[in-house]
Design a protein around this motif. Structure first.
Motif, PDB file in Angstrom:
ATOM      1  N   LEU B 123       0.751  -1.038  -0.053  1.00  9.51           N
ATOM      2  CA  LEU B 123       0.040  -0.118  -0.015  1.00  9.51           C
ATOM      3  C   LEU B 123       1.041   1.465   0.078  1.00  9.51           C
ATOM      4  CD1 LEU B 123      -2.817  -0.666   2.576  1.00  9.51           C
ATOM      5  CD2 LEU B 123      -2.801  -0.425  -0.012  1.00  9.51           C
ATOM      6  N   GLU B 124       1.894   1.061   0.703  1.00  7.50           N
ATOM      7  CA  GLU B 124       2.898   2.200   0.826  1.00  7.50           C
ATOM      8  C   GLU B 124       3.646   2.473  -0.541  1.00  7.50           C
ATOM      9  OE1 GLU B 124       3.891   4.732   3.140  1.00  7.50           O
ATOM     10  OE2 GLU B 124       2.180   3.721   4.110  1.00  7.50           O
ATOM     11  N   ILE B 126       2.218   1.797  -3.420  1.00  5.35           N
ATOM     12  CA  ILE B 126       1.015   2.273  -4.298  1.00  5.35           C
ATOM     13  C   ILE B 126       0.941   3.719  -4.151  1.00  5.35           C
ATOM     14  CG2 ILE B 126      -1.443   2.099  -4.956  1.00  5.35           C
ATOM     15  CD1 ILE B 126      -0.949  -0.909  -4.301  1.00  5.35           C
ATOM     16  N   LEU B 127       0.604   4.148  -2.668  1.00  7.00           N
ATOM     17  CA  LEU B 127       0.543   5.514  -2.637  1.00  7.00           C
ATOM     18  C   LEU B 127       1.819   6.463  -2.862  1.00  7.00           C
ATOM     19  CD1 LEU B 127      -1.269   4.975   1.023  1.00  7.00           C
ATOM     20  CD2 LEU B 127      -2.248   5.279  -1.583  1.00  7.00           C
ATOM     21  N   SER B 129       3.498   5.925  -5.576  1.00  5.94           N
ATOM     22  CA  SER B 129       3.827   6.067  -6.763  1.00  5.94           C
ATOM     23  C   SER B 129       3.030   7.309  -7.346  1.00  5.94           C
ATOM     24  CB  SER B 129       3.315   4.887  -7.536  1.00  5.94           C
ATOM     25  OG  SER B 129       1.806   5.039  -7.186  1.00  5.94           O
ATOM     26  N   LYS B 130       2.308   7.790  -6.542  1.00  6.29           N
ATOM     27  CA  LYS B 130       1.417   8.898  -6.940  1.00  6.29           C
ATOM     28  C   LYS B 130       2.155  10.170  -7.503  1.00  6.29           C
ATOM     29  CE  LYS B 130      -1.735  12.065  -4.319  1.00  6.29           C
ATOM     30  NZ  LYS B 130      -2.056  12.499  -3.179  1.00  6.29           N
TER      31      LYS B 130
END
Lengths: 669, 607
Positions: B123-124, B126-127, B129-130
């Motif tokens: 999750l880290e 993915i977040l 990559s924003k």
């Protein structure tokens, strides 16, 4: 039989055929269709017919018995007629059958709308005045303030902003506070002017609901601009209702003037509304939703609308295989006066159906998971003459304004819209435009509101005739919904869920989502059983005829043959007998006038009597003229039918050959 | 004796020839038959004779035509339905209650620790990559990322990838934990082209699940998700399924919610009941479920009064704090009403009950009683369905859901070699887990999205003839009420009863009140009966025959008799003709007329 030319020669010196005839008449019992009198004919008929009662009348001895049999026969005839009439009358009944089929089911179209039609931030410039006015009204009425000063801005200020029309409109239809209903005086809430109310009609609650103190009554007044004494006053027991109705009225006026493209832009886009989408285990996104602009709900989106020609099907029941969406309803951007609830509205409908979301939508709460289980039922009714429904709607004289298949609601709305255009000259905002019409707005049609309210009242009271013209449609599909709610996201998953959903949303907004802005919706088939309720004709011609046959057979042992016999005997033969007798009387009268000498009694009657007394006809089944010639019955008439025939006696050497040797000669001519 | 006499008579008749002709027979029949038409043929003059002959033929053919219609109607086995509505004393439905979360997090934490850490890290990623330039690979920043401490074993079995589609022609696929960047070599693949269009303009980055088969060629598919939340949830479910599949059944039961923790209070009508009245059942989706009034061991309870006072009242605690955070994001109790002795398929037919509310459920039993073969294509008890019902191990009745699941499990075993964790196991099969069957996720995913397999199961399963739906009218209210006294008043006694402690461990997020009761009209039964019985057929046939010709069965027998007579005449005639032929032939040997006696004498003399 005798060739026809013999008949012409009978007047003069006895032709051989004539001689034979006379001779036969003398010897033979002449009955049947050739019987000389009607009573003879009846007697013959009763003896020979296949129906059962008639023979009893003739055969019975004693008057009482005869009378009873006549009565019975007649009552049997009456019963038959009655029962057959009943059968015919109940011919158009339908029986209902319910079938269940387990199969792959088409997934219905699901239309989703935000309850708030347009983004308030985008609408603000159009509505600023109205909102100000509304706020002021609230302040004046309830002493409520938003921390601002209670100072009313004067009209000149608005005019300077360049929207004269709207403020004029607001002045024209102000909110009124009724001081005394009996004296009919009211105060304009905004300007504080006292005014007298001219209208006599009091609506919306005055008759049904007991309004507490007349001082609290708030409402508004609509007048016919051409005739200011003709007014309708709408009062409400609650100021909140009054203000909302009043706000809606003005809101519709304003919206009617905004072009469609602009409205679409002000509404929510599919990307705004849909955060995640999942159908049948596969991801979907905004492209699977067809936009649709609803006049009251703004931009709505239809999943599986079938627009691209394919309709999705479900081949497994259960929540995992249905449609799962997370909706983003931006609560902060709601119009505070127009909508007071938060969430989304959905409707499950057929691809051909118009979604009447304002009428039959289901509301979805935020911060909740709404799980909607469906059962699918299809029904079909029989149309005319079984019931009064329509298959396609083509036979209804109301043009379908919606671009969808016929339904009762479409018809009613179209009918009202047509009446609206006819009466008021413009179309109501909530329904589609008929060709050549335009939406009502105050600029062009200053009296439309009054007209609309009058018309709507008529419509509700069924005075417009719409309810009579519109018929229900014969077939419809129904999805029975079972809705249940659960908390979502759960307290332990809230944190990561919101973080990831914010990441999903990152292209549009760059902020952390709040769970009160989100709604989770799952729509799925509970099972793949399709219930099909259909009406079938309970009767068809075959069954009707067999029922007739059963009735005829039960009461009289009658059949179609008997019916033809009756027609033959009672109508054709009796008629011909009557005619013959007339003819003979005429002839006799003519002969008498020509030669007044007394003559022999007419020949015809004598052989008839003779025939009856003839020893040959002791048998009850009297042979007719024709059968006698051809097929004489065996002489031992006591038991005429029972034993297998003594076939040798059936030779044509019967009784008459020796008596009438010249018959054969005459024929061989 | 009689037989012999009879044969002698037959022989005589044969020798003598028929005593009557066809015509005589026909005339006699016409005169003496009970059908109405023929008599008129012979009794009338030539014109009428013709008319009557024609009419009789017409009527006879009409009769036969209509008989044909009637018989086909009968053979179509149509049914007529009758509907009855009302209230009667009925069996109270079985009520299954479950928790939305299958296990208590506190008891499974040790099993899921690795997976949770991995999810957290993913999750880290993915977040993060924003804000990054999407085309550049995610650098493994060793100082920050906990990847060294992470066990990537689980990850490597089913990795999540980030697909960057800023350039739609060449999507870049980035594994969240690896630096290697694979180009468009592997095609992002999705089974439903209708739903997913790879060239997206809406989202530039999406999360996908990489499912690989290691058996044959390294063959990978990417399951695309439009939403990262959805992707993570699905991925977590797959991973956890594989973990739980290895744990024996009795341990999983231990890890779930215990009845005394979950069911706090129970009242049926005026009678108190407790968690002991509930039959526990292990449901793979929802862990421990408890069924009230299942009717397995004891008689089913009846309810003879409508209204909430006479129904079932439950207070449940779902202890939301103990939910597994990534597995279930929806909190609430899952409940379902079903028939006695049937397995509860909560995913299909269950509803939610929300915590902090009182949910009232009015029940209407909507029953459809159908006739079996040949009237409808349904099954009475499932014995004629070619799918082995795996739910027999629960000793439950057949249902269509059980059949579909059994069918799926059979296919799963056939294609993947192991059974899916959510369904019962056939004999000799073990549940799929990533260690023993590394391909199972790939295999399962392709099987699940295969339309053909589903269609096969739909075709092989049949619905039951007696279909019961429980129509529920659901209403909700906040419970317990906000007034704090009342809440305290509810909270403390309930806690004390459960835990014998004075500290309130219950809160609004956990407790649920349920009322389940019959409505004023509690049944609506649609029952089928045969629309066309044999009695109906006979009376209709009789009616038709009677209507046109006034005939009956006896007339048919008469007719048959005449036909026999006809045949008899024919037989006799043929035998006579044969005899005549023989004589003729015998005569034919002497072309001349047989010699007279004198000729014979002459010949003799001449000799």
């Amino acid at each position: 039989m005798a060739p026809p030319y013999h008949g012409d020669t009978r007047e003069f010196s006895m032709a051989p055929a004539k001689k034979i005839k006379a001779k036969i008449k003398k010897t033979l019992p002449v009955t049947g269709p050739q019987a000389p009198t009607v009573s003879e004919l009846m007697h013959w008929y009763c003896m020979n017919t296949n129906t059962h009662g008639c023979r009893r009348i003739v055969v019975s001895r004693g008057r009482l018995r005869k009378f009873i049999w006549i009565l019975l026969t007649l009552s049997a005839v009456g019963l038959i007629l009655w029962q057959c009439a009943e059968l015919i009358m109940s011919y158009y009944t339908a029986s209902v059958s319910v079938t269940v089929q387990f199969q792959k089911l088409p997934f219905p179209a699901v239309t989703i709308c935000n309850i708030n039609p347009y983004k308030y931030s985008a609408m603000k410039e159009h509505l600023s005045e109205l909102d100000k006015e509304t706020k002021n009204a609230l302040e004046t009425l309830y002493g409520f303030s938003e921390g601002k000063s209670k100072v009313r801005r004067d009209a000149a200020d608005w005019n300077s902003t360049g929207r004269n029309m709207q403020s004029k409109l607001l002045e024209k239809i102000p909110l009124l506070k009724f001081d005394d209903l009996f004296k009919k005086t009211a105060t304009e809430i905004l300007s504080g002017h006292k005014r007298k109310i001219e209208g006599s009609a009091f609506h919306q609650g005055s008759s049904m609901v007991n309004i507490g103190e007349p001082q609290d009554v708030v409402g508004f007044q609509l007048c016919d601009p051409n005739n200011s004494s003709d007014c309708a006053v709408y009062i409400f027991s609650s100021g909140v209702n009054a203000i909302q109705e009043w706000y809606k009225l003005h809101y519709m006026n304003i919206m009617a003037q905004i072009p469609l493209e602009m409205k679409v832009n002000m509404g929510y886009s599919a990307e705004d509304l849909l955060l995640t989408c999942f159908f049948d285990g596969i991801s979907c996104d905004s492209r699977n939703f067809t936009p649709f602009h609803h006049p009251l709900y703004g931009n709505c989106y239809t999943f599986n609308s079938g627009e691209n020609g394919t309709i999705l099907t479900t081949s497994t029941g259960g929540s995992e295989y249905g449609l799962q969406v997370v909706l983003y309803v931006e609560e902060a951007d709601y119009n505070p006066f127009l909508v007071t609830s938060t969430g989304a509205k959905i409707i499950v409908h057929d691809q051909d159906e118009y979604p009447f979301i304002e009428d039959i939508g289901t509301e979805i709460e935020t911060a909740m998971a709404t799980s909607i289980g469906m059962h699918f039922t299809r029904s079909h009714k029989l149309s005319q003459p079984y019931s009064d429904c329509t298959e396609t709607g083509n036979d209804i004289p109301v043009a379908n304004l919606y671009n969808k298949s016929y339904s009762l609601q479409i018809c009613l709305h179209s009918c009202f819209q047509r009446a609206m255009v006819d009466t008021c000259g413009c179309a109501q905002y909530a329904q589609p435009l008929p060709p050549g019409a335009e939406y009502c707005n105050y600029k062009k049609y200053p009296n439309w509101m009054y007209c609309y309210y009058k018309l709507h009242e008529k419509f509700v009271k069924e005075q417009l005739g719409c309810q009579q013209i519109c018929k229900e449609s014969c077939s419809f599909k129904e999805w029975t919904l079972t809705t249940s709610l659960a908390q979502w996201p759960s307290s332990v998953s809230e944190d990561w869920m919101l973080r990831v959903l914010s990441w999903d949303k990152r292209q549009k907004i760059n902020k952390m989502l709040n769970k009160t802005d989100l709604a989770n919706l799952v729509v799925f088939y509970k099972d793949l059983n399709e219930r099909f309720i259909s009406e079938n004709p309970a009767n068809n011609l075959v069954i009707l005829l067999s029922n007739f046959g059963g009735q005829l057979g039960l009461w009289m042992s009658c059949s179609m043959v008997c019916v033809i016999e009756i027609i033959e005997v009672f109508f054709i033969d009796s008629f011909s007998i009557v005619m013959r007798r007339r003819w003979q009387k005429m002839k006799k009268w003519w002969n008498d006038r020509k030669a007044p000498r007394p003559q022999e009694p007419p020949q015809v009657n004598a052989p008839a009597k003779e025939g009856h007394d003839n020893p040959v006809c002791t048998d009850e089944d009297l042979p007719t003229f024709n059968t006698a010639l051809r097929l004489p019955l065996p002489q031992e008439n006591h038991m005429p039918r029972t034993p297998p025939p003594n076939y040798s006696t059936l030779q044509l050497n019967a009784a008459f050959t020796d008596q009438l040797p010249d018959t054969l000669e005459g024929r061989s001519h | 004796m009689n037989l012999k006499k009879y044969f002698i008579r037959v022989l005589h008749r044969l020798q003598k020839g028929p005593g009557y002709t066809y015509k005589e027979l026909l005339v006699w029949y016409c005169d003496n038959t009970n059908t109405h038409g023929p008599k008129r043929i012979i009794r009338e003059g030539p014109k009428k004779k013709f008319i009557w002959f024609f009419l009789t033929l017409l009527f006879a053919s009409l009769v036969f035509w209509q008989w044909g219609i009637l018989i086909t109607t009968y053979l179509s086995y149509s049914v007529s339905s009758s509907l009855s509505i009302g209230f009667k004393t009925m069996k109270f439905p079985a009520v299954t209650v479950c928790n939305a979360s299958p296990f208590k997090y506190s008891k499974v934490r040790h099993l899921l620790r690795e997976l949770d850490e991995l999810t957290e890290a993913a999750l880290e990623r993915i977040l993060q990559s924003k804000n990054r330039d999407a085309t550049s690979a995610l650098p493994l920043n060793s100082s920050e990322t906990p990847s060294q401490t992470l066990n990537l074993r689980l990850w490597n079995q089913i990795p999540l990838v980030l697909i960057d589609e800023s350039d739609p022609e060449r999507p870049v696929i980035i594994d969240l934990f690896e630096t290697d960047e694979s180009g468009s070599g592997a095609q992002p693949n999705n089974s439903s082209p209708a739903l997913v269009n790879v060239t997206s303009e809406a989202k530039k980055q999406k999360v996908a699940m990489k499912l690989c088969s290691r058996k044959a060629l390294p063959n990978c598919i990417y399951r695309n998700f439009t939403s990262a939340a959805q992707a993570v949830t699905e991925w977590y479910i797959l991973q956890s399924t594989s973990i739980f599949a290895k744990i024996p059944r009795n341990e999983t039961v231990e890890m779930g919610y215990q009845p005394e923790d979950m069911i706090l209070a129970c009242l049926y009508g005026a009678e108190p009941c407790s968690y002991r009245n509930f039959t526990p059942i292990y449901h793979p989706d929802h862990g421990n479920c408890y069924i009230f009034n299942w009717g397995k061991d004891e008689e089913a309870l009846f309810s003879s009064n409508p209204g909430a006072e006479f129904g079932l009242k439950l207070i449940l605690d779902i202890s939301q704090q103990d939910y597994i955070p990534y597995l279930t994001s929806t909190a609430g109790a899952r409940l379902m009403l079903h028939e006695q002795r049937s397995f509860p398929f909560l995913k299909d037919l269950g509803i939610y009950a929300m915590s902090g509310t009182e949910t009232s459920i009015g029940v209407l039993v909507d029953e459809l009683e159908r006739m079996g073969f040949p009237y409808s294509d349904c099954t009475m008890n499932g014995s004629d369905v070619p799918v082995k019902n795996l739910y027999n191990e629960y000793n439950t009745t057949y249902s269509i859901q059980a059949c579909l699941r059994s069918c799926f499990q059979a296919q799963m075993f056939e294609t993947c070699g192991c059974g899916h964790y959510l369904f019962p196991l056939p004999e000799g099969v073990s549940y799929c887990n990533s260690e023993d069957d590394p391909d199972w996720a790939y295999c399962y995913s392709s099987l699940r999205s295969s339309i053909g397999h589903r269609q096969f199961c739909i075709d092989s399963c049949k619905e039951t003839c007696n279909d019961i739906q429980y129509k529920m009218t659901i209403s909700m209210a906040d419970w317990p009420s906000e007034a704090s006294e009342e809440f305290q008043y509810m909270q403390h006694p309930l806690t004390y009863e459960r835990d014998q402690s004075r500290n309130a461990t219950l809160d609004r997020n956990g407790i649920i009140k349920l009322n389940i009761y019959f409505q004023e009209y509690n049944y609506r039964t649609i029952s089928e009966s045969a629309a066309t019985t044999i009695v109906w057929l006979l009376s209709s046939l009789g009616g038709q025959f009677g209507f046109w010709m006034g005939g009956s069965v006896l007339c048919l027998i008469e007719f048959g008799e005449i036909i026999i007579d006809f045949l008899w005449i024919t037989v006799i005639k043929i035998s006579n003709w044969g005899k005549g032929l023989k004589q003729k032939r015998a005569r034919a040997q002497y072309p001349d007329a047989p010699p007279t006696v004198s000729e014979l004498v002459e010949a003799h003399i001449n000799l």
